[in-house]
Structures are given as C-alpha cells and as structure tokens.
Design a protein around this motif. Structure first.
Motif, PDB file in Angstrom:
ATOM      1  N   VAL A 147       0.837  -1.195   0.000  1.00 25.20           N
ATOM      2  CA  VAL A 147       0.000   0.000   0.000  1.00 25.20           C
ATOM      3  C   VAL A 147       0.878   1.253   0.000  1.00 25.20           C
ATOM      4  O   VAL A 147       0.651   2.184  -0.766  1.00 25.20           O
ATOM      5  CB  VAL A 147      -0.958  -0.011   1.218  1.00 25.20           C
ATOM      6  N   HIS A 148       1.921   1.221   0.842  1.00 23.82           N
ATOM      7  CA  HIS A 148       2.783   2.403   0.961  1.00 23.82           C
ATOM      8  C   HIS A 148       3.487   2.725  -0.357  1.00 23.82           C
ATOM      9  O   HIS A 148       3.447   3.855  -0.832  1.00 23.82           O
ATOM     10  CB  HIS A 148       3.808   2.176   2.074  1.00 23.82           C
ATOM     11  N   GLN A 149       4.127   1.691  -0.936  1.00 22.95           N
ATOM     12  CA  GLN A 149       4.862   1.907  -2.198  1.00 22.95           C
ATOM     13  C   GLN A 149       3.927   2.404  -3.294  1.00 22.95           C
ATOM     14  O   GLN A 149       4.288   3.289  -4.063  1.00 22.95           O
ATOM     15  CB  GLN A 149       5.536   0.605  -2.657  1.00 22.95           C
ATOM     16  N   SER A 150       2.743   1.803  -3.362  1.00 18.24           N
ATOM     17  CA  SER A 150       1.792   2.228  -4.396  1.00 18.24           C
ATOM     18  C   SER A 150       1.388   3.676  -4.184  1.00 18.24           C
ATOM     19  O   SER A 150       1.274   4.437  -5.148  1.00 18.24           O
ATOM     20  CB  SER A 150       0.535   1.355  -4.371  1.00 18.24           C
ATOM     21  N   ALA A 151       1.188   4.052  -2.934  1.00 17.07           N
ATOM     22  CA  ALA A 151       0.778   5.435  -2.644  1.00 17.07           C
ATOM     23  C   ALA A 151       1.865   6.416  -3.090  1.00 17.07           C
ATOM     24  O   ALA A 151       1.570   7.451  -3.693  1.00 17.07           O
ATOM     25  CB  ALA A 151       0.483   5.595  -1.155  1.00 17.07           C
ATOM     26  N   VAL A 152       3.121   6.061  -2.826  1.00 13.38           N
ATOM     27  CA  VAL A 152       4.238   6.923  -3.247  1.00 13.38           C
ATOM     28  C   VAL A 152       4.268   7.025  -4.772  1.00 13.38           C
ATOM     29  O   VAL A 152       4.443   8.109  -5.336  1.00 13.38           O
ATOM     30  CB  VAL A 152       5.584   6.375  -2.702  1.00 13.38           C
ATOM     31  N   LYS A 153       4.037   5.874  -5.440  1.00 12.05           N
ATOM     32  CA  LYS A 153       4.062   5.875  -6.914  1.00 12.05           C
ATOM     33  C   LYS A 153       2.876   6.647  -7.494  1.00 12.05           C
ATOM     34  O   LYS A 153       3.000   7.304  -8.520  1.00 12.05           O
ATOM     35  CB  LYS A 153       4.045   4.434  -7.436  1.00 12.05           C
ATOM     36  N   ILE A 154       1.725   6.567  -6.823  1.00  6.73           N
ATOM     37  CA  ILE A 154       0.546   7.320  -7.289  1.00  6.73           C
ATOM     38  C   ILE A 154       0.845   8.820  -7.210  1.00  6.73           C
ATOM     39  O   ILE A 154       0.553   9.571  -8.145  1.00  6.73           O
ATOM     40  CB  ILE A 154      -0.703   6.974  -6.448  1.00  6.73           C
ATOM     41  N   ALA A 155       1.437   9.235  -6.100  1.00  3.46           N
ATOM     42  CA  ALA A 155       1.767  10.663  -5.944  1.00  3.46           C
ATOM     43  C   ALA A 155       2.723  11.108  -7.049  1.00  3.46           C
ATOM     44  O   ALA A 155       2.531  12.167  -7.663  1.00  3.46           O
ATOM     45  CB  ALA A 155       2.382  10.912  -4.562  1.00  3.46           C
ATOM     46  N   GLY A 156       3.727  10.277  -7.330  1.00  2.00           N
ATOM     47  CA  GLY A 156       4.701  10.616  -8.383  1.00  2.00           C
ATOM     48  C   GLY A 156       4.037  10.682  -9.752  1.00  2.00           C
ATOM     49  O   GLY A 156       4.295  11.610 -10.528  1.00  2.00           O
ATOM     50  N   ALA A 157       3.155   9.715 -10.020  1.00  2.29           N
ATOM     51  CA  ALA A 157       2.464   9.685 -11.320  1.00  2.29           C
ATOM     52  C   ALA A 157       1.539  10.892 -11.455  1.00  2.29           C
ATOM     53  O   ALA A 157       1.415  11.476 -12.535  1.00  2.29           O
ATOM     54  CB  ALA A 157       1.683   8.381 -11.468  1.00  2.29           C
ATOM     55  N   ALA A 158       0.895  11.279 -10.351  1.00  2.00           N
ATOM     56  CA  ALA A 158       0.002  12.452 -10.382  1.00  2.00           C
ATOM     57  C   ALA A 158       0.817  13.709 -10.665  1.00  2.00           C
ATOM     58  O   ALA A 158       0.428  14.541 -11.491  1.00  2.00           O
ATOM     59  CB  ALA A 158      -0.748  12.583  -9.059  1.00  2.00           C
ATOM     60  N   ASP A 159       1.969  13.835  -9.988  1.00  2.00           N
ATOM     61  CA  ASP A 159       2.841  14.995 -10.225  1.00  2.00           C
ATOM     62  C   ASP A 159       3.272  15.061 -11.687  1.00  2.00           C
ATOM     63  O   ASP A 159       3.370  16.146 -12.268  1.00  2.00           O
ATOM     64  CB  ASP A 159       4.097  14.910  -9.335  1.00  2.00           C
TER      65      ASP A 159
END
Ligand code: HEC
Length: 145
Positions: free
Chosen positions: A107-119
C-alpha cells in the motif's frame, strides 16, 4: 566562564547531538519509520486512509492531479495506530508478523508511486498503481479484518 570553556562546551554539545540528528534524518527517508505513533485507534487510522482514497478517486474522475497527489501522500504518510497493529487484530493474529510489513509496503509503495504519477500527469501509471494499492487494502482486510 572563560570563553574557551564555552566554546569547548558548545562543540561537545554539537558532537553529542549530531549523531542523533543524523539518525533522525535517516529514519525520515524510510517509509515505515516515518509514520509516527498517533493517538488514533486502528479504525480511526483506516477511516482517515479511506478518506484519502476517496480523494484520490475523486481526483482521478475529475482529472485533478493535485487532489490525487494529496490523497496519495496522505496514505503514504498515514499515522500508526496507538500501540501498533497488534492490539487490534484478532483474526489470523499468528500471521501478523509475516504479513503486515508486506501488506503495508504494498500500500505504501503504491501510494508513493501514485503521488509521483500524479505529479508527472501520467494517468495510465496512476491507475495501475491505484489498482495495486486497492489490492493491498483488500488482501489485508481478507486476512485480518
Ligand atoms: C496491514 C493491513 C491493512 C491494510 C494494508 C489496510 N487495512 Fe484497512 N483495515 C485493517 C483492519 C485490521 C481493519 C479492522 C480494524 C478494526 O475494526 O478495528 C481495517 C478496517 C478498515 C476500514 C473500516 C473502518 C471502520 O470504520 O470500521 C476501512 C474503511 C479501511 N480499513 C480502509 C482501508 C483502505 C482504503 C486501505 C488501503 C488503502 C486499507 N484499509 C488497507 C487492515 C488493513
């Protein structure tokens, strides 16, 4: 107090404090340690996470990447429940030590990747990571909830 004594004292204090400051900084770069223990129950932490997930999904649906990134960072930095996970788990509690870090990491890694993809405005990657993250939520719930 002679000035030299003061300087020696200041330098010693700095040397004493420096390793701690470095250790704190080091912990900051790791997902798990970054989450401070909070006063919230696991249920309250989860309710906050659910709110962040809703924000992500709303952001995806209205194409607002700022909302997506906010929600994702909320999940990535979610607080730890008071006393850790253990006091709240009754179902499959014996599997807890083996599975919780894996689930949490997913969950944590995906959340970090989602934030990066959104940016980056990468909507395809965002939805892929979102799907992985929700699998992490569901897997943990199936096991422990
Ligand atoms: C590490 C395991 C784990 C992960 C990962 C996890 N959960 Fe949970 N979740 C639980 C447990 C255990 C409960 C039951 C807590 C209780 O009832 O005290 C729970 C309960 C919930 C609840 C119900 C709260 C209530 O009011 O009863 C929601 C909503 C929730 N989780 C959302 C999520 C979302 C969204 C994710 C993923 C982004 C997620 N959870 C990831 C373990 C997890």
């Amino acid at each position: 107090m002679p000035q030299r004594t003061l300087i020696v004292m200041t330098v010693s204090l700095f040397l004493l404090a420096a390793p701690r400051a470095i250790a704190a900084d080091d912990a900051h770069s790791h997902g798990m340690e970054q989450k401070g223990m909070s006063d919230q129950t696991l249920k309250q932490v989860m309710q906050g996470i659910q709110g962040d997930l809703s924000r992500i999904i709303y952001g995806v649906n209205v194409d607002n990447m700022v909302l997506v990134a906010q929600g994702a960072r909320g999940i990535a930095n979610h607080p730890m429940p008071k006393g850790g996970m253990k006091p709240y788990i009754t179902k499959n509690a014996d599997k807890l030590p083996a599975m919780i870090p894996k689930m949490d990491e997913m969950v944590h890694q995906s959340a970090v990747k989602i934030a990066g993809a959104a940016d980056a405005g990468d909507r395809d990657a965002l939805v892929d990571h979102l799907s992985t993250m929700i699998k992490g939520c569901v897997t943990c719930h199936q096991t422990f909830r």
